[in-house]
Design a protein around this motif. Structure first.
Motif, short mmCIF file in Angstrom:
data_model
loop_
_atom_site.label_atom_id
_atom_site.label_comp_id
_atom_site.label_asym_id
_atom_site.label_seq_id
_atom_site.Cartn_x
_atom_site.Cartn_y
_atom_site.Cartn_z
N LEU A 102 0.83 -1.20 0.00
CA LEU A 102 0.00 0.00 0.00
C LEU A 102 0.86 1.25 0.00
N LEU A 103 0.69 2.07 -1.03
CA LEU A 103 1.38 3.35 -1.13
C LEU A 103 0.34 4.46 -1.24
N GLU A 104 0.54 5.52 -0.48
CA GLU A 104 -0.32 6.70 -0.55
C GLU A 104 0.48 7.87 -1.11
N VAL A 105 -0.21 8.75 -1.86
CA VAL A 105 0.41 9.94 -2.43
C VAL A 105 -0.43 11.14 -2.02
N TYR A 106 0.25 12.20 -1.57
CA TYR A 106 -0.44 13.36 -0.99
C TYR A 106 -0.10 14.66 -1.70
N THR A 107 -1.10 15.54 -1.81
CA THR A 107 -0.89 16.96 -2.08
C THR A 107 -1.21 17.70 -0.78
N ASP A 108 -1.25 19.02 -0.81
CA ASP A 108 -1.65 19.78 0.38
C ASP A 108 -3.11 19.53 0.74
N ALA A 109 -3.94 19.20 -0.27
CA ALA A 109 -5.38 19.20 -0.05
C ALA A 109 -6.06 17.85 -0.22
N ALA A 110 -5.36 16.83 -0.73
CA ALA A 110 -6.01 15.55 -1.00
C ALA A 110 -4.97 14.44 -1.03
N TYR A 111 -5.47 13.20 -1.10
CA TYR A 111 -4.53 12.08 -1.20
C TYR A 111 -5.13 10.95 -2.02
N ALA A 112 -4.24 10.08 -2.48
CA ALA A 112 -4.63 8.91 -3.27
C ALA A 112 -3.95 7.68 -2.68
N ALA A 137 -3.79 8.11 -10.25
CA ALA A 137 -3.97 8.78 -11.54
C ALA A 137 -5.04 9.88 -11.48
N GLU A 138 -5.89 9.85 -10.46
CA GLU A 138 -6.96 10.84 -10.31
C GLU A 138 -6.54 12.06 -9.50
N LEU A 139 -5.38 11.99 -8.85
CA LEU A 139 -4.95 13.04 -7.94
C LEU A 139 -4.53 14.28 -8.70
N GLU A 140 -5.10 15.42 -8.35
CA GLU A 140 -4.76 16.70 -8.96
C GLU A 140 -3.96 17.54 -7.98
N GLY A 141 -3.19 18.47 -8.52
CA GLY A 141 -2.36 19.32 -7.67
C GLY A 141 -0.93 18.81 -7.59
N THR A 142 -0.13 19.45 -6.77
CA THR A 142 1.29 19.16 -6.66
C THR A 142 1.55 18.12 -5.57
N PRO A 143 2.06 16.94 -5.91
CA PRO A 143 2.40 15.96 -4.88
C PRO A 143 3.51 16.50 -3.98
N VAL A 144 3.33 16.33 -2.66
CA VAL A 144 4.34 16.78 -1.70
C VAL A 144 4.92 15.64 -0.88
N ARG A 145 4.23 14.49 -0.88
CA ARG A 145 4.68 13.40 -0.01
C ARG A 145 4.13 12.07 -0.52
N ALA A 146 4.85 11.00 -0.25
CA ALA A 146 4.35 9.64 -0.47
C ALA A 146 4.53 8.87 0.84
N GLN A 147 3.79 7.78 0.99
CA GLN A 147 3.85 7.04 2.25
C GLN A 147 3.51 5.57 2.07
N TRP A 148 4.39 4.70 2.58
CA TRP A 148 4.09 3.28 2.67
C TRP A 148 3.35 2.99 3.98
N LEU A 149 2.40 2.08 3.95
CA LEU A 149 1.77 1.53 5.15
C LEU A 149 2.13 0.06 5.19
N ILE A 150 2.95 -0.32 6.17
CA ILE A 150 3.49 -1.68 6.20
C ILE A 150 3.49 -2.21 7.63
N ARG A 151 3.86 -3.47 7.78
CA ARG A 151 4.15 -4.03 9.10
C ARG A 151 5.59 -3.66 9.48
N TYR A 152 5.84 -3.58 10.76
CA TYR A 152 7.16 -3.14 11.23
C TYR A 152 8.29 -4.00 10.67
N GLU A 153 8.06 -5.30 10.57
CA GLU A 153 9.13 -6.19 10.13
C GLU A 153 9.43 -6.04 8.63
N GLN A 154 8.62 -5.27 7.91
CA GLN A 154 8.86 -5.07 6.48
C GLN A 154 9.75 -3.88 6.17
#
Length: 264
Positions: A102-112, A137-154
């Motif tokens: 699972l990867l998330e991508v963020y702008t200032d105002a929304a995320y995917a 692919a639906e995210l509009e605006g300038t991406p500022v951050r990405a984030q993995w959601l994982i288990r600690y051992e990963q």
């Protein structure tokens, strides 16, 4: 009395029940009335519950979101945010597709989000935002951050899939105890650089600033202020980096930090 107090959210402002204590809100109002500027300093995005916390904590002030990638003034919407590098983002999306993580991508105002699994839904509930989020692919605006959601051992496996040029800010949440949030920002971007920017904007020397936190992603912020404070529930590495230690978040540790800020 200090001039600026920066406050992490999960494990510092917000307890294990994902709520802020009433007496903590009262203490924050008292500190603000005394003349201390309060800055939310979170890994969470600049929308949902974190935005509500910031607006209540210091209306008309600058706040730090997304581990320093989003620096937003909540009354005007002004932004000092840092753009996430496009090539690295493409590499991360490719890695997410190959691995199924699972990867998330963020702008200032929304995320995917790349997935619609239980992790994604639980995180949306934590953030206080609708589910499901957008697809990348639906995210509009300038991406500022990405984030993995994982288990600690990963963590080590995820590091191997992540471009070496981005900065990593691993952190946990009392609400999602089995989940490690591996936030990624543009090189040189952190809570610490964001606090430096806000202190300069306000004209406040860093030696008159306090940071209160509990997670590894707070280390850069603790390093730049004159008065670093670790919560009682903080990770050992955070306690080692702090000048002061207060109680557990569920025992009102932030109350102690706010009282200290008014005494120094």
């Amino acid at each position: 009395m200090l001039a600026l107090v920066c406050i992490d959210v999960d494990g510092t402002l917000v307890g294990t029940n994902n709520e802020v204590r009433d007496d903590v809100w009262a203490a924050l109002e008292e500190a603000r009335a005394a003349g201390i500027r309060l800055v939310l300093c979170s890994g969470r995005p600049a929308f949902g519950r974190a935005r509500e916390y910031a607006e209540r904590m210091q209306p008309g002030g600058w706040h730090v979101f997304q581990n320093g990638a989003s620096v937003v003034r909540v009354d005007t919407g002004e932004s000092l945010s840092s753009e996430f590098p496009a090539a690295e983002l493409r590499d991360l999306l490719d890695a997410a597709e190959r691995s199924g993580e699972l990867l998330e991508v963020y702008t200032d105002a929304a995320y995917a989000s790349t997935l619609r699994d239980n992790y994604a839904q639980e995180h949306a509930d934590l953030l206080g935002v609708p589910f499901p989020p957008l697809w990348p692919a639906e995210l509009e605006g300038t991406p500022v951050r990405a984030q993995w959601l994982i288990r600690y051992e990963q963590l080590e496996a995820i590091k191997a899939m992540t471009p070496a040029s981005v900065d990593l800010h691993p952190a946990g949440s009392p609400r999602m105890r089995d989940t490690l949030f591996v936030s990624m920002t543009a090189p040189g971007t952190s809570k610490g650089t964001a606090i430096q920017r806000i202190a300069q904007t306000y004209g406040i020397p860093l030696e008159r600033c306090m940071m209160v936190g509990d997670g590894e992603n707070d280390l850069q912020a603790l390093a730049v202020v004159g008065h670093p404070v670790a919560m009682g529930n903080a990770e050992p590495i955070v306690k080692a980096a702090a000048r002061y230690q207060v109680g557990h978040v569920d025992a009102g540790g932030l109350l102690e930090a706010l009282a200290l800020a008014q005494q120094l």
